[in-house]
Scaffold this motif. Sequence first.
Motif, PDB file in Angstrom:
ATOM      1  N   LEU A  83       0.977  -1.101   0.020  1.00 23.68           N
ATOM      2  CA  LEU A  83       0.082   0.196  -0.181  1.00 23.68           C
ATOM      3  C   LEU A  83       0.836   1.185  -0.090  1.00 23.68           C
ATOM      4  CD1 LEU A  83      -2.476  -1.066   2.670  1.00 23.68           C
ATOM      5  CD2 LEU A  83      -2.819  -1.297   0.195  1.00 23.68           C
ATOM      6  N   ASN A  84       0.288   2.388  -0.076  1.00 23.95           N
ATOM      7  CA  ASN A  84       1.136   3.574  -0.103  1.00 23.95           C
ATOM      8  C   ASN A  84       1.825   3.837   1.313  1.00 23.95           C
ATOM      9  OD1 ASN A  84      -0.874   4.359   1.441  1.00 23.95           O
ATOM     10  ND2 ASN A  84      -1.645   6.162   0.252  1.00 23.95           N
ATOM     11  N   ASP A  85       1.316   3.259   2.177  1.00 26.70           N
ATOM     12  CA  ASP A  85       1.902   3.431   3.622  1.00 26.70           C
ATOM     13  C   ASP A  85       2.948   2.145   3.856  1.00 26.70           C
ATOM     14  OD1 ASP A  85      -0.024   1.879   3.977  1.00 26.70           O
ATOM     15  OD2 ASP A  85      -0.621   2.896   5.900  1.00 26.70           O
ATOM     16  N   GLY A  86       3.190   1.172   2.718  1.00 26.37           N
ATOM     17  CA  GLY A  86       3.889   0.209   3.267  1.00 26.37           C
ATOM     18  C   GLY A  86       3.459  -1.185   2.918  1.00 26.37           C
ATOM     19  N   LEU A  87       4.201  -2.177   2.940  1.00 24.80           N
ATOM     20  CA  LEU A  87       3.647  -3.573   2.622  1.00 24.80           C
ATOM     21  C   LEU A  87       2.752  -4.122   4.260  1.00 24.80           C
ATOM     22  CD1 LEU A  87       3.885  -6.132   1.083  1.00 24.80           C
ATOM     23  CD2 LEU A  87       5.596  -6.818   2.405  1.00 24.80           C
ATOM     24  N   THR A  88       1.665  -4.537   3.949  1.00 23.41           N
ATOM     25  CA  THR A  88       0.714  -5.062   4.816  1.00 23.41           C
ATOM     26  C   THR A  88       1.593  -6.439   5.545  1.00 23.41           C
ATOM     27  OG1 THR A  88      -0.754  -6.342   3.665  1.00 23.41           O
ATOM     28  CG2 THR A  88      -1.236  -3.924   4.129  1.00 23.41           C
ATOM     29  N   LEU A  89       1.216  -6.735   6.623  1.00 26.68           N
ATOM     30  CA  LEU A  89       1.313  -8.055   7.044  1.00 26.68           C
ATOM     31  C   LEU A  89       0.416  -9.051   6.339  1.00 26.68           C
ATOM     32  CD1 LEU A  89       1.707  -7.582  10.878  1.00 26.68           C
ATOM     33  CD2 LEU A  89       3.575  -8.017   9.374  1.00 26.68           C
ATOM     34  N   PRO A  90       0.866 -10.334   6.364  1.00 23.61           N
ATOM     35  CA  PRO A  90      -0.043 -11.380   5.655  1.00 23.61           C
ATOM     36  C   PRO A  90      -1.437 -11.324   6.403  1.00 23.61           C
ATOM     37  CG  PRO A  90       2.141 -12.285   5.810  1.00 23.61           C
ATOM     38  CD  PRO A  90       2.306 -10.928   6.499  1.00 23.61           C
ATOM     39  N   ALA A  93     -18.413 -11.340  -4.415  1.00 28.03           N
ATOM     40  CA  ALA A  93     -17.861 -12.479  -3.547  1.00 28.03           C
ATOM     41  C   ALA A  93     -17.844 -12.038  -1.920  1.00 28.03           C
ATOM     42  CB  ALA A  93     -16.629 -13.134  -4.036  1.00 28.03           C
ATOM     43  N   TRP A  94     -18.002 -12.785  -1.231  1.00 29.74           N
ATOM     44  CA  TRP A  94     -17.913 -12.662   0.226  1.00 29.74           C
ATOM     45  C   TRP A  94     -16.510 -13.260   0.696  1.00 29.74           C
ATOM     46  CZ3 TRP A  94     -20.241  -9.503   3.692  1.00 29.74           C
ATOM     47  CH2 TRP A  94     -21.383  -8.774   3.210  1.00 29.74           C
ATOM     48  N   LEU A  95     -15.647 -12.698   1.447  1.00 25.48           N
ATOM     49  CA  LEU A  95     -14.610 -13.040   2.080  1.00 25.48           C
ATOM     50  C   LEU A  95     -14.453 -12.856   3.526  1.00 25.48           C
ATOM     51  CD1 LEU A  95     -12.014 -11.258  -0.375  1.00 25.48           C
ATOM     52  CD2 LEU A  95     -13.048 -13.660  -0.742  1.00 25.48           C
ATOM     53  N   ALA A  96     -13.828 -13.920   4.322  1.00 28.30           N
ATOM     54  CA  ALA A  96     -13.355 -13.507   5.524  1.00 28.30           C
ATOM     55  C   ALA A  96     -12.090 -13.229   5.567  1.00 28.30           C
ATOM     56  CB  ALA A  96     -13.867 -14.975   6.567  1.00 28.30           C
ATOM     57  N   ILE A  97     -11.707 -11.906   6.208  1.00 26.16           N
ATOM     58  CA  ILE A  97     -10.255 -11.430   6.219  1.00 26.16           C
ATOM     59  C   ILE A  97      -9.880 -11.263   7.572  1.00 26.16           C
ATOM     60  CG2 ILE A  97      -8.464  -9.699   5.454  1.00 26.16           C
ATOM     61  CD1 ILE A  97     -10.324  -9.395   2.946  1.00 26.16           C
ATOM     62  N   THR A  98      -8.803 -11.755   8.232  1.00 24.59           N
ATOM     63  CA  THR A  98      -8.505 -11.350   9.620  1.00 24.59           C
ATOM     64  C   THR A  98      -7.004 -10.850   9.370  1.00 24.59           C
ATOM     65  OG1 THR A  98      -9.757 -13.344  10.325  1.00 24.59           O
ATOM     66  CG2 THR A  98      -7.764 -12.427  11.624  1.00 24.59           C
ATOM     67  N   ILE A  99      -6.943  -9.698   9.985  1.00 24.13           N
ATOM     68  CA  ILE A  99      -5.750  -8.950  10.118  1.00 24.13           C
ATOM     69  C   ILE A  99      -5.253  -8.717  11.482  1.00 24.13           C
ATOM     70  CG2 ILE A  99      -6.127  -7.932   7.723  1.00 24.13           C
ATOM     71  CD1 ILE A  99      -7.016  -5.038   9.245  1.00 24.13           C
ATOM     72  N   SER A 100      -4.010  -8.427  11.786  1.00 23.88           N
ATOM     73  CA  SER A 100      -3.675  -8.028  12.918  1.00 23.88           C
ATOM     74  C   SER A 100      -2.947  -6.817  13.241  1.00 23.88           C
ATOM     75  CB  SER A 100      -2.569  -8.942  13.385  1.00 23.88           C
ATOM     76  OG  SER A 100      -1.626  -9.181  12.946  1.00 23.88           O
ATOM     77  N   GLU A 101      -2.947  -5.926  11.908  1.00 24.37           N
ATOM     78  CA  GLU A 101      -2.837  -4.431  11.960  1.00 24.37           C
ATOM     79  C   GLU A 101      -3.790  -3.703  12.119  1.00 24.37           C
ATOM     80  OE1 GLU A 101       0.788  -3.707   9.148  1.00 24.37           O
ATOM     81  OE2 GLU A 101      -0.692  -4.965   7.954  1.00 24.37           O
ATOM     82  N   GLY A 102      -3.751  -2.380  12.201  1.00 25.15           N
ATOM     83  CA  GLY A 102      -4.977  -1.639  12.301  1.00 25.15           C
ATOM     84  C   GLY A 102      -4.876   0.014  11.521  1.00 25.15           C
ATOM     85  N   ARG A 103      -4.232  -0.237  10.224  1.00 20.30           N
ATOM     86  CA  ARG A 103      -3.972   0.968   9.573  1.00 20.30           C
ATOM     87  C   ARG A 103      -5.405   1.520   9.179  1.00 20.30           C
ATOM     88  NH1 ARG A 103       0.670  -0.600   5.328  1.00 20.30           N
ATOM     89  NH2 ARG A 103       1.849  -2.093   6.783  1.00 20.30           N
ATOM     90  N   ASN A 104      -5.483   3.056   8.729  1.00 14.11           N
ATOM     91  CA  ASN A 104      -6.540   3.578   8.355  1.00 14.11           C
ATOM     92  C   ASN A 104      -7.187   3.048   7.251  1.00 14.11           C
ATOM     93  OD1 ASN A 104      -8.507   5.897   8.488  1.00 14.11           O
ATOM     94  ND2 ASN A 104      -7.170   6.707   6.827  1.00 14.11           N
ATOM     95  N   ARG A 105      -8.596   2.309   7.249  1.00 17.76           N
ATOM     96  CA  ARG A 105      -9.299   1.824   6.021  1.00 17.76           C
ATOM     97  C   ARG A 105      -8.266   0.634   5.257  1.00 17.76           C
ATOM     98  NH1 ARG A 105     -13.628   4.761   5.264  1.00 17.76           N
ATOM     99  NH2 ARG A 105     -13.932   4.068   3.021  1.00 17.76           N
ATOM    100  N   GLN A 106      -7.633  -0.041   5.849  1.00 16.28           N
ATOM    101  CA  GLN A 106      -6.572  -1.182   5.578  1.00 16.28           C
ATOM    102  C   GLN A 106      -7.371  -2.187   4.719  1.00 16.28           C
ATOM    103  OE1 GLN A 106      -4.094  -2.692   8.394  1.00 16.28           O
ATOM    104  NE2 GLN A 106      -3.562  -4.447   7.174  1.00 16.28           N
ATOM    105  N   VAL A 107      -8.341  -2.730   5.295  1.00 18.02           N
ATOM    106  CA  VAL A 107      -9.051  -3.922   4.577  1.00 18.02           C
ATOM    107  C   VAL A 107      -9.593  -3.552   3.193  1.00 18.02           C
ATOM    108  CG1 VAL A 107     -11.157  -5.560   4.374  1.00 18.02           C
ATOM    109  CG2 VAL A 107      -9.560  -5.484   6.468  1.00 18.02           C
TER     110      VAL A 107
END
Length: 179
Positions: free
Chosen positions: A94-101, A129-143
């Motif tokens: 992303l414009n603020d760097g690579l997200t964690l997997p 489509a519907w996806l279940a996405i789990t992240i452990s970061e909290g960047r602004n509007r990340q998903v």
Amino acid sequence: MLIAFNKPFNVLCQFTDRSQPPRATLAGFGLPPGVYAAGRLDYDSEGLLLLTDDGGLAHRLTDPRHKQPKTYWVQVEGDADESKLQQLREGVLLNDGLTLPAQVERLDPAPALWPRDPPVRFRKTVPDAWLAITISEGRNRQVRRMTAAVGLPTLRLVRVAMGPHRLGELQPGQWQRLR
């Protein structure tokens, strides 16, 4: 005190709004006095919002160093093929760097959710489509930014879990105290 709240679409995660005209806020839902949001959920997102009157607990729930997983059910526009899901699983630039997997799986059938007002736009010629996405970061509007980066713009986003806490059967605007 810890509260689980199902934040409706187009509600701010704060108790006041000085914009004109004012937007809907948490003040309209009869929440206990003295609680505040532990983290944020965007105005145009729905689902689990945790509120507390305990600053230490809020910090543990939201500080990125604690890596609390957050799970979202995401309706995306386009063909969510395995290559796009794999890109999300590996991390997205992303414009603020690579997200964690992220942990990503396709939800088929689509989850049974309450209707959204206004409804998500429907186009006969464009799959979704519907996806279940789990992240452990909290960047602004990340998903939203992650799905857009792989060519799957988000149509609807509902947070269903934050750490060990789940949305469960709460309907939009409902809340309950957690133990």
